[in-house]
Design an enzyme around this catalytic site. Structure first.
Site, PDB file in Angstrom:
ATOM      1  N   GLU A 209      -1.957   4.135   7.853  1.00 46.48           N
ATOM      2  CA  GLU A 209      -1.042   3.609   6.837  1.00 46.48           C
ATOM      3  C   GLU A 209      -1.862   2.791   5.824  1.00 46.48           C
ATOM      4  O   GLU A 209      -1.485   2.611   4.680  1.00 46.48           O
ATOM      5  CB  GLU A 209      -0.008   2.713   7.543  1.00 46.48           C
ATOM      6  CG  GLU A 209       1.028   2.118   6.634  1.00 46.48           C
ATOM      7  CD  GLU A 209       2.076   1.309   7.405  1.00 46.48           C
ATOM      8  OE1 GLU A 209       2.766   1.875   8.266  1.00 46.48           O
ATOM      9  OE2 GLU A 209       2.187   0.097   7.145  1.00 46.48           O
TER      10      GLU A 209
ATOM     11  N   ARG B 292       7.482   4.622   4.188  1.00 49.83           N
ATOM     12  CA  ARG B 292       6.164   4.099   3.785  1.00 49.83           C
ATOM     13  C   ARG B 292       5.559   4.964   2.673  1.00 49.83           C
ATOM     14  O   ARG B 292       4.358   5.247   2.656  1.00 49.83           O
ATOM     15  CB  ARG B 292       5.186   4.068   4.978  1.00 49.83           C
ATOM     16  CG  ARG B 292       5.612   3.199   6.108  1.00 49.83           C
ATOM     17  CD  ARG B 292       5.584   1.712   5.736  1.00 49.83           C
ATOM     18  NE  ARG B 292       5.917   0.918   6.890  1.00 49.83           N
ATOM     19  CZ  ARG B 292       7.178   0.651   7.246  1.00 49.83           C
ATOM     20  NH1 ARG B 292       8.194   1.084   6.527  1.00 49.83           N
ATOM     21  NH2 ARG B 292       7.411  -0.086   8.316  1.00 49.83           N
TER      22      ARG B 292
ATOM     23  N   SER C  53       0.263  -2.806  10.647  1.00 55.77           N
ATOM     24  CA  SER C  53       0.247  -1.500  11.327  1.00 55.77           C
ATOM     25  C   SER C  53      -0.855  -0.648  10.710  1.00 55.77           C
ATOM     26  O   SER C  53      -0.823  -0.387   9.512  1.00 55.77           O
ATOM     27  CB  SER C  53       1.573  -0.773  11.123  1.00 55.77           C
ATOM     28  OG  SER C  53       2.626  -1.607  11.527  1.00 55.77           O
TER      29      SER C  53
HETATM   30  C1  LIG Z   1      -0.041  -9.067   9.597  1.00 53.97           C
HETATM   31  C2  LIG Z   1       0.519  -7.983   8.708  1.00 53.97           C
HETATM   32  C3  LIG Z   1       1.811  -7.543   8.870  1.00 53.97           C
HETATM   33  C4  LIG Z   1       2.334  -6.527   8.060  1.00 53.97           C
HETATM   34  N1  LIG Z   1       3.614  -6.121   8.274  1.00 53.97           N
HETATM   35  C5  LIG Z   1       4.135  -5.126   7.520  1.00 53.97           C
HETATM   36  C6  LIG Z   1       5.469  -4.680   7.737  1.00 53.97           C
HETATM   37  O1  LIG Z   1       6.176  -5.191   8.590  1.00 53.97           O
HETATM   38  N2  LIG Z   1       5.940  -3.675   6.965  1.00 53.97           N
HETATM   39  C7  LIG Z   1       5.182  -3.106   5.979  1.00 53.97           C
HETATM   40  O2  LIG Z   1       5.692  -2.198   5.300  1.00 53.97           O
HETATM   41  N3  LIG Z   1       3.916  -3.505   5.764  1.00 53.97           N
HETATM   42  C8  LIG Z   1       3.381  -4.499   6.485  1.00 53.97           C
HETATM   43  N4  LIG Z   1       2.084  -4.905   6.272  1.00 53.97           N
HETATM   44  C9  LIG Z   1       1.272  -4.217   5.264  1.00 53.97           C
HETATM   45  C10 LIG Z   1       1.185  -4.932   3.908  1.00 53.97           C
HETATM   46  O3  LIG Z   1       1.462  -6.297   4.036  1.00 53.97           O
HETATM   47  C11 LIG Z   1       2.140  -4.324   2.870  1.00 53.97           C
HETATM   48  O4  LIG Z   1       1.810  -2.982   2.654  1.00 53.97           O
HETATM   49  C12 LIG Z   1       2.078  -5.074   1.532  1.00 53.97           C
HETATM   50  O5  LIG Z   1       3.045  -4.578   0.637  1.00 53.97           O
HETATM   51  C13 LIG Z   1       0.722  -4.950   0.864  1.00 53.97           C
HETATM   52  O6  LIG Z   1       0.700  -5.873  -0.199  1.00 53.97           O
HETATM   53  P1  LIG Z   1      -0.659  -6.345  -0.836  1.00 53.97           P
HETATM   54  O7  LIG Z   1      -0.309  -7.117  -2.061  1.00 53.97           O
HETATM   55  O8  LIG Z   1      -1.506  -7.016   0.150  1.00 53.97           O
HETATM   56  O9  LIG Z   1      -1.257  -4.928  -1.275  1.00 53.97           O
HETATM   57  P2  LIG Z   1      -2.747  -4.407  -1.247  1.00 53.97           P
HETATM   58  O10 LIG Z   1      -3.164  -4.210   0.160  1.00 53.97           O
HETATM   59  O11 LIG Z   1      -3.608  -5.239  -2.101  1.00 53.97           O
HETATM   60  O12 LIG Z   1      -2.546  -2.979  -1.952  1.00 53.97           O
HETATM   61  C14 LIG Z   1      -1.768  -1.978  -1.335  1.00 53.97           C
HETATM   62  C15 LIG Z   1      -1.667  -0.767  -2.275  1.00 53.97           C
HETATM   63  O13 LIG Z   1      -0.891  -1.092  -3.417  1.00 53.97           O
HETATM   64  C16 LIG Z   1      -1.624  -0.831  -4.624  1.00 53.97           C
HETATM   65  N5  LIG Z   1      -1.234  -1.863  -5.595  1.00 53.97           N
HETATM   66  C17 LIG Z   1      -1.217  -3.194  -5.383  1.00 53.97           C
HETATM   67  N6  LIG Z   1      -0.747  -3.831  -6.476  1.00 53.97           N
HETATM   68  C18 LIG Z   1      -0.470  -2.866  -7.397  1.00 53.97           C
HETATM   69  C19 LIG Z   1       0.028  -2.890  -8.732  1.00 53.97           C
HETATM   70  N7  LIG Z   1       0.352  -4.042  -9.346  1.00 53.97           N
HETATM   71  N8  LIG Z   1       0.171  -1.717  -9.400  1.00 53.97           N
HETATM   72  C20 LIG Z   1      -0.133  -0.547  -8.791  1.00 53.97           C
HETATM   73  N9  LIG Z   1      -0.612  -0.461  -7.526  1.00 53.97           N
HETATM   74  C21 LIG Z   1      -0.777  -1.611  -6.838  1.00 53.97           C
HETATM   75  C22 LIG Z   1      -3.074  -0.937  -4.211  1.00 53.97           C
HETATM   76  O14 LIG Z   1      -3.924  -0.235  -5.112  1.00 53.97           O
HETATM   77  C23 LIG Z   1      -3.024  -0.309  -2.828  1.00 53.97           C
HETATM   78  O15 LIG Z   1      -2.998   1.094  -2.937  1.00 53.97           O
HETATM   79  C24 LIG Z   1       1.534  -5.935   7.064  1.00 53.97           C
HETATM   80  C25 LIG Z   1       0.214  -6.381   6.883  1.00 53.97           C
HETATM   81  C26 LIG Z   1      -0.296  -7.397   7.695  1.00 53.97           C
HETATM   82  C27 LIG Z   1      -1.696  -7.874   7.478  1.00 53.97           C
END
Ligand SMILES: Cc1cc2nc3c(=O)[nH]c(=O)nc-3n(C[C@H](O)[C@H](O)[C@H](O)COP(=O)(O)OP(=O)(O)OC[C@H]3O[C@@H](n4cnc5c(N)ncnc54)[C@H](O)[C@@H]3O)c2cc1C
Length: 336
Positions: free
Chosen positions: A332, A163, A236
């Site tokens: 996380e 992570r 998580s």
């Molecule tokens: C129901 C649920 C289940 C999940 N299951 C998992 C799982 O199984 N495994 C797992 O690893 N995660 C999981 N996650 C967490 C999450 O989905 C992941 O971390 C996902 O990659 C986040 O994507 P996002 O686009 O929503 O990012 P955001 O939440 O919008 O951003 C996350 C981070 O990335 C940065 N960021 C986003 N886009 C960019 C960019 N283009 N350039 C630079 N920085 C950027 C943001 O500034 C922030 O720091 C889960 C979340 C939920 C709600």
């Protein structure tokens, strides 16, 4: 690009926190990132927001939120063995999974069901069911927001860990990822090391295939995780803690059924969910802020929880796990 002032981000975070930001910019083309940089947007308070599935907004955001919406997938190279696929940051992760399923490309099938955008996937090196996205990433490209120089980092340069990646450290708030280049295999191979996955395949009497793995993982995930269209959460909430072998052995004396996985450098990864459960938090709630009853690792907003209620719940969980096991859980989720 589209620019909105005094904008509610409720629809842009899976915790469903109704906070506002001073400015919300939807970036519709990668070139617009440079335009924003030249206008000094990255020199003032800003946050890059993907799907908002890994953030907890705790208050109104006084700066600019920059949200990539540009999409696209392009095959850069194809050999007998694999495909080099360039995917734009604003593409939804689930669309990439769909593409792989359609084109019989292997490597990320175990990551099905993770919400969010492709540009965010390398940031925390998303992982699930024994697979991490790092194993399929060839390069990450974008623009340095501090120097305005384009960057292209190889897999090794991304310093991926559990992570974790360079984007959470040296490059935190210093880069805008515009594209992720994946190397996806054309050969059928699966990671079935996670018990929940192999058990579900057995239970349904299914042979491993892209479709069967996708279906099984979605079933397992849906049985453990809340439906984010109804219950707010960010997956998580805590990382699984990694402890030295000696501490693990000490803990085993009092908790013989401690779940553990091998981690780097001879250390041991514990299950944060199990520790939270043993601390008595699974299924408990303070008003609308709660610890999910089917998965203790997930903090949830049952409807009207305020950010402060989620933060206070998070602190109580950390304190109780610490008292019981001497292990400090780290969130996380990005807390803003
Ligand atoms: C129901 C649920 C289940 C999940 N299951 C998992 C799982 O199984 N495994 C797992 O690893 N995660 C999981 N996650 C967490 C999450 O989905 C992941 O971390 C996902 O990659 C986040 O994507 P996002 O686009 O929503 O990012 P955001 O939440 O919008 O951003 C996350 C981070 O990335 C940065 N960021 C986003 N886009 C960019 C960019 N283009 N350039 C630079 N920085 C950027 C943001 O500034 C922030 O720091 C889960 C979340 C939920 C709600």
């Amino acid at each position: 690009m589209q620019i909105y002032e005094n904008y509610s981000v409720k629809e842009h975070n899976t915790f469903m926190m109704d906070v506002r930001c001073a400015r919300f910019v939807c970036v519709e083309h990668p070139d617009e990132v440079r335009q924003l940089a030249e206008h000094g947007v990255f020199q003032s308070e800003h946050f890059i927001l993907g799907g908002g599935s890994n953030v907890l907004f705790t208050q109104d955001y006084t700066g600019t939120i920059i949200h990539p919406v540009f999409k696209g997938m392009e095959v850069l190279e194809e050999t007998e063995d694999d495909v080099l696929l360039r995917v734009a940051a604003g593409e939804e992760w689930k669309q990439l999974q769909q593409y792989c399923l359609q084109h019989q490309l292997y490597g990320i099938e175990n990551l099905i069901g993770i919400p969010g955008l492709v540009g965010s996937a390398p940031v925390q090196n998303i992982g699930a069911y024994g697979v991490e996205v790092k194993d399929t990433i060839a390069h990450v490209k974008g623009l340095r927001t501090d120097t305005l120089q384009p960057f292209a980092l190889s897999n090794a340069q991304c310093n991926f860990g559990y992570r974790d990646s360079i984007f959470k450290h040296e490059l935190k708030h210093k880069c805008f990822i515009t594209h992720v280049i994946f190397r996806l295999s054309k050969h059928e191979h699966y990671t079935l090391t996670y018990k929940a996955l192999s058990q579900e395949l057995d239970r349904c009497n299914l042979q491993p295939s892209l479709q069967n793995i996708t279906d099984c993982i979605l079933r397992v995930r849906n049985s453990k995780l809340p439906d984010i269209s109804k219950i707010g959460c960010a997956g998580s909430f805590f990382q699984n803690p990694i402890v030295p072998q000696a501490q693990y052995e000490q803990l085993l004396l009092t908790t013989p059924d401690l779940v553990s996985y091998p981690a780097d450098n001879g250390r041991v990864k514990l299950s944060a969910g199990q520790l939270i459960e043993k601390a008595g938090w699974k299924g408990r709630r303070n008003g609308d802020a709660g610890v999910y009853d089917k998965q203790a690792l997930v903090l949830v907003n049952y409807g009207m929880a305020t950010p402060q209620e989620i933060v206070s719940l998070c602190q109580q969980v950390i304190d109780d796990v610490n008292k019981l096991f001497g292990v400090t859980l780290a969130p996380e989720v990005n807390i803003l």
